[in-house]
Design a protein around this motif. Structure first.
Motif, PDB file in Angstrom:
ATOM      1  N   ALA A  12     -16.610  -7.293 -20.223  1.00 58.75           N
ATOM      2  CA  ALA A  12     -18.197  -6.896 -19.831  1.00 58.75           C
ATOM      3  C   ALA A  12     -17.945  -5.467 -19.987  1.00 58.75           C
ATOM      4  N   GLN A  13     -16.711  -4.334 -19.526  1.00 60.68           N
ATOM      5  CA  GLN A  13     -16.071  -3.157 -19.264  1.00 60.68           C
ATOM      6  C   GLN A  13     -16.377  -2.549 -20.542  1.00 60.68           C
ATOM      7  N   LYS A  14     -15.785  -3.115 -21.308  1.00 61.56           N
ATOM      8  CA  LYS A  14     -15.480  -3.039 -23.124  1.00 61.56           C
ATOM      9  C   LYS A  14     -16.576  -2.071 -23.810  1.00 61.56           C
ATOM     10  N   VAL A  15     -17.545  -2.606 -23.008  1.00 61.42           N
ATOM     11  CA  VAL A  15     -18.939  -2.094 -24.030  1.00 61.42           C
ATOM     12  C   VAL A  15     -19.687  -1.420 -22.577  1.00 61.42           C
ATOM     13  N   SER A  16     -19.031  -1.045 -21.865  1.00 60.55           N
ATOM     14  CA  SER A  16     -19.635  -0.224 -20.752  1.00 60.55           C
ATOM     15  C   SER A  16     -18.893   1.069 -20.902  1.00 60.55           C
ATOM     16  N   ILE A  17     -17.943   1.269 -21.527  1.00 58.02           N
ATOM     17  CA  ILE A  17     -16.655   1.895 -21.521  1.00 58.02           C
ATOM     18  C   ILE A  17     -16.976   2.969 -22.853  1.00 58.02           C
ATOM     19  N   PRO A 168      -9.180  -2.768 -21.466  1.00 63.18           N
ATOM     20  CA  PRO A 168     -10.068  -3.764 -19.928  1.00 63.18           C
ATOM     21  C   PRO A 168      -8.948  -4.357 -19.702  1.00 63.18           C
ATOM     22  N   GLY A 169      -8.688  -5.646 -20.375  1.00 66.65           N
ATOM     23  CA  GLY A 169      -7.509  -6.453 -20.392  1.00 66.65           C
ATOM     24  C   GLY A 169      -6.194  -6.327 -19.504  1.00 66.65           C
ATOM     25  N   ARG A 170      -5.800  -5.174 -19.809  1.00 68.76           N
ATOM     26  CA  ARG A 170      -4.744  -4.971 -18.987  1.00 68.76           C
ATOM     27  C   ARG A 170      -3.895  -5.170 -17.770  1.00 68.76           C
ATOM     28  N   SER A 171      -5.363  -5.289 -16.973  1.00 71.58           N
ATOM     29  CA  SER A 171      -4.555  -5.741 -15.300  1.00 71.58           C
ATOM     30  C   SER A 171      -3.933  -7.281 -15.012  1.00 71.58           C
ATOM     31  N   MET A 172      -4.455  -7.598 -16.439  1.00 68.96           N
ATOM     32  CA  MET A 172      -4.234  -9.339 -16.764  1.00 68.96           C
ATOM     33  C   MET A 172      -2.698  -9.798 -16.522  1.00 68.96           C
ATOM     34  N   GLY A 173      -2.250  -9.197 -16.558  1.00 68.27           N
ATOM     35  CA  GLY A 173      -0.903  -9.424 -17.110  1.00 68.27           C
ATOM     36  C   GLY A 173      -0.603  -9.287 -15.228  1.00 68.27           C
ATOM     37  N   PHE A 191      -1.353   2.694 -22.735  1.00 64.34           N
ATOM     38  CA  PHE A 191      -2.542   2.139 -21.223  1.00 64.34           C
ATOM     39  C   PHE A 191      -2.896   3.726 -20.519  1.00 64.34           C
ATOM     40  N   THR A 192      -1.983   4.554 -19.766  1.00 65.39           N
ATOM     41  CA  THR A 192      -1.969   5.104 -18.894  1.00 65.39           C
ATOM     42  C   THR A 192      -2.343   6.714 -20.025  1.00 65.39           C
ATOM     43  N   ALA A 193      -2.348   6.917 -21.021  1.00 65.35           N
ATOM     44  CA  ALA A 193      -2.845   7.737 -21.508  1.00 65.35           C
ATOM     45  C   ALA A 193      -4.821   7.543 -21.767  1.00 65.35           C
ATOM     46  N   ILE A 194      -5.652   6.189 -21.707  1.00 69.80           N
ATOM     47  CA  ILE A 194      -6.277   6.506 -22.304  1.00 69.80           C
ATOM     48  C   ILE A 194      -7.211   6.355 -20.639  1.00 69.80           C
ATOM     49  N   ALA A 195      -6.464   6.023 -19.841  1.00 71.55           N
ATOM     50  CA  ALA A 195      -7.386   5.359 -18.185  1.00 71.55           C
ATOM     51  C   ALA A 195      -7.476   6.419 -17.995  1.00 71.55           C
ATOM     52  N   GLU A 196      -7.015   8.026 -18.660  1.00 71.85           N
ATOM     53  CA  GLU A 196      -7.607   9.443 -18.350  1.00 71.85           C
ATOM     54  C   GLU A 196      -8.723  10.109 -19.164  1.00 71.85           C
ATOM     55  N   ARG A 197      -8.753   9.290 -19.885  1.00 72.75           N
ATOM     56  CA  ARG A 197     -10.297   9.616 -20.577  1.00 72.75           C
ATOM     57  C   ARG A 197     -11.535   9.518 -19.597  1.00 72.75           C
ATOM     58  N   PRO A 198     -11.738  10.782 -19.853  1.00 71.43           N
ATOM     59  CA  PRO A 198     -13.131  11.139 -18.937  1.00 71.43           C
ATOM     60  C   PRO A 198     -14.108   9.896 -19.472  1.00 71.43           C
ATOM     61  N   GLY A 199     -14.863   9.300 -20.336  1.00 74.32           N
ATOM     62  CA  GLY A 199     -15.185   8.236 -21.393  1.00 74.32           C
ATOM     63  C   GLY A 199     -15.260   6.733 -20.151  1.00 74.32           C
ATOM     64  N   VAL A 200     -13.810   6.776 -19.980  1.00 73.44           N
ATOM     65  CA  VAL A 200     -13.250   5.571 -19.920  1.00 73.44           C
ATOM     66  C   VAL A 200     -13.684   5.290 -17.859  1.00 73.44           C
ATOM     67  N   ILE A 201     -12.425   6.865 -17.199  1.00 75.01           N
ATOM     68  CA  ILE A 201     -13.352   6.740 -16.262  1.00 75.01           C
ATOM     69  C   ILE A 201     -14.674   6.657 -15.560  1.00 75.01           C
ATOM     70  N   ARG A 202     -15.536   6.651 -16.552  1.00 71.59           N
ATOM     71  CA  ARG A 202     -16.907   6.661 -16.056  1.00 71.59           C
ATOM     72  C   ARG A 202     -17.451   5.204 -16.387  1.00 71.59           C
ATOM     73  N   GLY A 203     -16.706   4.510 -17.298  1.00 73.18           N
ATOM     74  CA  GLY A 203     -17.156   3.229 -18.240  1.00 73.18           C
ATOM     75  C   GLY A 203     -16.734   2.283 -16.699  1.00 73.18           C
ATOM     76  N   ARG A 204     -15.279   2.616 -16.237  1.00 74.25           N
ATOM     77  CA  ARG A 204     -15.086   1.316 -15.440  1.00 74.25           C
ATOM     78  C   ARG A 204     -15.717   2.114 -13.799  1.00 74.25           C
ATOM     79  N   SER A 205     -16.464   2.601 -13.387  1.00 74.18           N
ATOM     80  CA  SER A 205     -16.335   3.288 -12.156  1.00 74.18           C
ATOM     81  C   SER A 205     -17.714   2.515 -11.370  1.00 74.18           C
ATOM     82  N   ALA A 206     -17.151   3.079  -9.832  1.00 71.79           N
ATOM     83  CA  ALA A 206     -17.931   1.875  -8.887  1.00 71.79           C
ATOM     84  C   ALA A 206     -18.305   0.582  -9.797  1.00 71.79           C
ATOM     85  N   GLU A 207     -19.870   0.209  -9.568  1.00 71.08           N
ATOM     86  CA  GLU A 207     -19.693  -0.622  -9.918  1.00 71.08           C
ATOM     87  C   GLU A 207     -19.928  -1.902 -10.473  1.00 71.08           C
TER      88      GLU A 207
END
Ligand SMILES: N[C@@H](CCC(=O)N[C@@H](CS)C(=O)NCC(=O)O)C(=O)O
Length: 240
Positions: A12-17, A168-173, A191-207
């Motif tokens: 589901a995080q794929k879609v919120s991102i 979003p599946g990167r943490s499964m490892g 992975f670390t480069a994408i983690a800094e994208r503002p849309g990605v940060i918003r897409g997986r924030s809080a709830e």
């Protein structure tokens, strides 16, 4: 306006991102999959497969009233086509992006999911099953690692829905004892480069972030939760 039927999980995080990256307005409708919220008849009319995510676009470009989309890969493709973004314009690169998107939804996602199931959720440890799926997950991660050694993003130079599907599946490892930084350095760079994208940060924030309950190393489930996720209640939702 788009309704996003959401659980705080990688699919589901794929879609919120994607929605955040595209700056499309949406309403988040949260489901607790442990409680079985996904099994209602009303949700079945949106997603006959009773899994998260799903979207309902109340203003599709092709008109004719609201349009529901299920399957994370199909949703990403729908949103990219709706906006003309996050998929390369050139047919060759576009084809490459769709190949990696399909590789995620048909390979990495399900195999990683089975690995997580047998490591975390199986009530008894079945060594052969753990070995089979963790081996396959490692094989797929090697394929990803090689690709990210030759290209910045999955489709080449451009960030696309293929990256959004896989990221979003990167943490499964971690659960499977796989350390990206030391074992898969190209993947870690990506992975670390994408983690800094503002849309990605918003897409997986809080709830939208994956809560501890969903990421336990060895899941402790009540009988009802086990039934909702893997047993009778799950089957009842799709019985005629
Ligand atoms: N192939 C589907 C997989 C969806 C899926 O398995 N979703 C999980 C959450 S990540 C779910 O809804 N689980 C609840 C259940 O299995 O009842 C997709 O890519 O959308």
């Amino acid at each position: 306006m788009i309704d996003l039927h959401f659980s705080p999980t990688p699919n589901a995080q794929k879609v919120s991102i994607a929605l955040e990256e595209l700056e499309l307005p949406y309403a988040l409708i949260s489901y607790d999959i442990f409680e079985g919220d996904q099994h209602t008849a009303a949700f079945g009319r949106i997603n006959p497969n009773h899994k998260l995510p799903a979207i309902v676009d109340h203003d599709p470009a092709f008109g004719g009233g609201s349009h529901a989309v299920f399957e994370s890969g199909a949703i990403l493709q729908y949103l990219a086509e709706k906006t003309g973004r996050l998929l390369p314009a050139h047919p060759r690169q576009r084809s490459v992006a769709i190949q990696w998107l399909t590789w995620q939804v048909a390979g990495l996602g399900p195999m990683g999911g089975q690995a997580a199931h047998f490591v975390r959720y199986a009530p008894v440890t079945i060594d052969y099953a753990v070995q089979r799926y963790v081996n396959e997950l490692n094989r797929l991660l090697l394929v990803l690692e090689r690709r990210l050694g030759e290209a910045e993003y999955l489709a080449g130079d451009e960030y696309s829905i293929a990256d959004i599907a896989i990221w979003p599946g990167r943490s499964m490892g971690g659960v499977m004892g796989i350390d990206l930084q030391t074992q898969y350095p190209n993947t870690y760079r990506w992975f670390t480069a994408i983690a800094e994208r503002p849309g990605v940060i918003r897409g997986r924030s809080a709830e939208r972030a994956v809560p501890a309950k969903y990421a336990q190393r060895k899941a402790e489930l009540t009988e009802d939760e086990r039934s909702n996720l893997f047993g009778e209640r799950m089957l009842n939702a799709v019985r005629l």
